[in-house]
Design a protein around this motif. Structure first.
Motif, short mmCIF file in Angstrom:
data_model
loop_
_atom_site.label_atom_id
_atom_site.label_comp_id
_atom_site.label_asym_id
_atom_site.label_seq_id
_atom_site.Cartn_x
_atom_site.Cartn_y
_atom_site.Cartn_z
N VAL A 1 0.86 -1.20 0.00
CA VAL A 1 0.00 0.00 0.00
C VAL A 1 0.89 1.24 0.00
O VAL A 1 0.69 2.18 -0.78
CB VAL A 1 -0.93 0.00 1.24
CG1 VAL A 1 -1.62 1.36 1.39
CG2 VAL A 1 -1.98 -1.10 1.12
N TRP A 2 1.89 1.23 0.85
CA TRP A 2 2.81 2.38 0.92
C TRP A 2 3.45 2.62 -0.46
O TRP A 2 3.60 3.76 -0.89
CB TRP A 2 3.90 2.13 1.98
CG TRP A 2 4.83 3.31 2.11
CD1 TRP A 2 4.66 4.40 2.90
CD2 TRP A 2 6.04 3.52 1.38
NE1 TRP A 2 5.69 5.28 2.72
CE2 TRP A 2 6.55 4.77 1.79
CE3 TRP A 2 6.75 2.79 0.42
CZ2 TRP A 2 7.75 5.31 1.29
CZ3 TRP A 2 7.93 3.32 -0.08
CH2 TRP A 2 8.42 4.56 0.34
N GLY A 3 3.76 1.55 -1.14
CA GLY A 3 4.40 1.66 -2.46
C GLY A 3 3.42 1.89 -3.60
O GLY A 3 3.84 1.85 -4.76
N ASP A 4 2.14 2.12 -3.31
CA ASP A 4 1.12 2.35 -4.35
C ASP A 4 0.91 1.14 -5.25
O ASP A 4 0.42 1.26 -6.38
CB ASP A 4 1.51 3.55 -5.24
CG ASP A 4 0.69 4.77 -4.91
OD1 ASP A 4 -0.22 4.66 -4.07
OD2 ASP A 4 0.97 5.83 -5.49
N VAL A 5 1.31 -0.01 -4.77
CA VAL A 5 1.18 -1.23 -5.58
C VAL A 5 -0.23 -1.80 -5.43
O VAL A 5 -0.79 -2.33 -6.39
CB VAL A 5 2.25 -2.27 -5.15
CG1 VAL A 5 2.08 -3.57 -5.92
CG2 VAL A 5 3.65 -1.70 -5.35
N VAL A 6 -0.78 -1.72 -4.22
CA VAL A 6 -2.16 -2.19 -4.00
C VAL A 6 -2.93 -1.15 -3.20
O VAL A 6 -2.36 -0.22 -2.60
CB VAL A 6 -2.22 -3.55 -3.24
CG1 VAL A 6 -1.52 -4.66 -3.99
CG2 VAL A 6 -1.67 -3.43 -1.83
N ARG A 7 -4.24 -1.30 -3.24
CA ARG A 7 -5.14 -0.56 -2.35
C ARG A 7 -5.81 -1.61 -1.47
O ARG A 7 -6.15 -2.69 -1.98
CB ARG A 7 -6.25 0.13 -3.15
CG ARG A 7 -5.75 1.16 -4.13
CD ARG A 7 -5.74 2.52 -3.46
NE ARG A 7 -5.37 3.57 -4.37
CZ ARG A 7 -4.12 4.06 -4.50
NH1 ARG A 7 -3.13 3.56 -3.80
NH2 ARG A 7 -3.88 5.05 -5.33
N ALA B 1 4.89 -3.17 -11.13
CA ALA B 1 5.54 -3.95 -10.07
C ALA B 1 5.40 -5.45 -10.37
O ALA B 1 6.34 -6.22 -10.12
CB ALA B 1 4.93 -3.62 -8.71
N TYR B 2 4.26 -5.84 -10.92
CA TYR B 2 4.07 -7.26 -11.24
C TYR B 2 5.02 -7.68 -12.37
O TYR B 2 5.66 -8.73 -12.28
CB TYR B 2 2.61 -7.51 -11.64
CG TYR B 2 2.30 -8.98 -11.83
CD1 TYR B 2 2.30 -9.84 -10.73
CD2 TYR B 2 2.01 -9.50 -13.09
CE1 TYR B 2 2.04 -11.19 -10.89
CE2 TYR B 2 1.74 -10.85 -13.26
CZ TYR B 2 1.76 -11.70 -12.15
OH TYR B 2 1.50 -13.03 -12.31
N ALA B 3 5.13 -6.82 -13.37
CA ALA B 3 6.05 -7.14 -14.47
C ALA B 3 7.50 -7.22 -13.96
O ALA B 3 8.31 -7.97 -14.49
CB ALA B 3 5.93 -6.09 -15.57
N ALA B 4 7.79 -6.44 -12.91
CA ALA B 4 9.17 -6.37 -12.38
C ALA B 4 9.40 -7.33 -11.21
O ALA B 4 10.46 -7.30 -10.59
CB ALA B 4 9.47 -4.94 -11.94
N ARG B 5 8.43 -8.21 -10.91
CA ARG B 5 8.54 -9.00 -9.67
C ARG B 5 9.80 -9.87 -9.65
O ARG B 5 10.37 -10.13 -8.59
CB ARG B 5 7.28 -9.86 -9.46
CG ARG B 5 7.04 -10.94 -10.50
CD ARG B 5 5.60 -11.41 -10.46
NE ARG B 5 5.29 -12.51 -11.38
CZ ARG B 5 5.19 -12.39 -12.71
NH1 ARG B 5 5.43 -11.24 -13.30
NH2 ARG B 5 4.90 -13.43 -13.46
#
Ligand SMILES: C[S@@+](CC[C@H](N)C(=O)[O-])C[C@H]1O[C@@H](n2cnc3c(N)ncnc32)[C@H](O)[C@@H]1O
Length: 340
Positions: free
Chosen positions: A71-77, A92-96
């Motif tokens: 959440v902090w990283g704006d990756v999920v809500r 982020a998913y493409a870069a996992r």
């Protein structure tokens, strides 16, 4: 520690850049864990991850705290106990794979940097990495831009047997063989964990009758069963292990002996960046270069590679830039008719 440099206020680090560095570390950790635990896949495939999903294997508080990092990283809500992809999720998913490679694959080495940096500590087997995670992370890293380029180049010419050096998870071998009935594959890797992982995925894909994997050192190749049948060699993200220069030239010559009928070597690797670190520094570069410095592995520049090819009986027919990973180059090589 010196007290010569003082912050403007005694607590000015509590918010701002230093706080961001600290929380970014947690985001990287959460992306790596979310990758292995399948949380990122659920978010990508189903568009939602319910914190109370009937997953008794995972501690719900740990999952919640991992998601807090995201959440902090704006990756999920997260709302009402449901996490959904946020604005940064797709990237982020493409870069996992980069995060998995760094945290799970190389985390022990990073945390041991103060010891490994000492000259008197750098003999023998002085560091360790999780080679299964390095292999998995590497194939995810290759999935975005590298594997499509391999496919396009391999489609240019017919071939019967492909040898993949430093084959890691074995993913390229399984894909290439699955797409081309009759094509055979040979994987070579030095790490037992990678050989085990590759052998399992080949078995799972039902391709064990066409692909074999051997545990061997590419820098000093023994006779490989079926080596004379190999007509194309691929090698991703391990070419830097050939170096320094003299060993690289020896290794490239050794490939011609081990695979005397190979008419092509597709070698893809990240070359050393000559740019100064700054706001435009892309993903991977700092971590890749620090990890290899910690391991004492020389990372050559693109020009140094060309010098080594010229001295080793391989001609570079083309060099393709690869955008991801940054600094990646795919060298398309063919043997020179006679070499010393
Ligand atoms: C970064 S991983 C890349 C894996 C795979 N090629 C890919 O693209 O996903 C590098 C692999 O090379 C292997 N490797 C490193 N040095 C090697 C050597 N001297 N001989 C054989 N394999 C080696 C490692 O064990 C590891 O699996």
């Amino acid at each position: 520690m010196t007290a010569a440099v003082q912050p403007i206020r005694s607590d000015s680090f509590v918010r701002g850049p230093s706080a961001g560095h600290f929380s970014s570390y947690v985001v990287a950790d959460a992306l790596s864990a979310g990758c292995e635990l399948g949380i990122l896949d659920v978010l990508a495939d189903e568009g939602a991850y319910h914190l109370d999903r009937d997953d008794r294997e995972l501690d719900p508080v740990v999952v919640e705290r991992l998601l807090n990092g995201l959440v902090w990283g704006d990756v999920v809500r997260v709302e009402d106990g449901v996490a959904r992809p946020g604005p940064g999720f797709a990237d982020a998913y493409a870069a996992r794979g980069y995060f998995y490679w760094m945290v799970r694959g190389c985390g022990a080495l990073f945390s041991d940097a103060p010891r490994v940096a000492r000259r008197d500590q750098r003999d023998g087997a002085f560091y360790s990495r999780d080679m299964r995670a390095v292999a998995v992370g590497s194939h995810l890293i290759g999935d975005t831009a590298v594997e499509g380029l391999y496919d396009a180049l391999l489609n240019e010419r017919e071939f019967g047997t492909l040898a993949d050096l430093g084959c890691g998870s074995g993913r390229r071998l399984t894909r290439v063989a699955a797409d081309r009935p009759g094509v055979r594959g040979i994987g070579v890797d030095i790490a037992p964990a990678a050989v085990k992982l590759a052998a399992r995925s080949i078995e799972d894909a039902g391709l064990a009758d066409r692909i074999t994997v051997c545990e061997a050192d590419v820098l000093d190749l023994p006779e490989i069963p079926g080596g004379t049948k190999v007509d194309v060699i691929t090698c991703s993200f391990m070419g830097h292990d050939f170096w320094p220069y003299d060993r690289c030239v020896r290794t490239l010559r050794g490939l011609r002996r081990a695979f005397p009928n190979a008419g092509r070597l597709l070698l893809c690797d990240v070359v050393r960046s000559t740019a100064r670190p700054g706001p435009d520094t892309p993903i991977f570069t700092l971590g890749f270069e620090l990890v290899h410095a910690l391991m004492g592995v020389y990372v050559p520049t693109r020009e140094e590679w060309h010098d080594a090819f010229a001295a080793s009986g391989w001609r570079c027919a083309a060099a393709h830039e690869v955008t991801a990973p940054p600094g990646g180059v795919m060298f398309d090589l063919e043997p020179v008719a006679a070499h010393g």
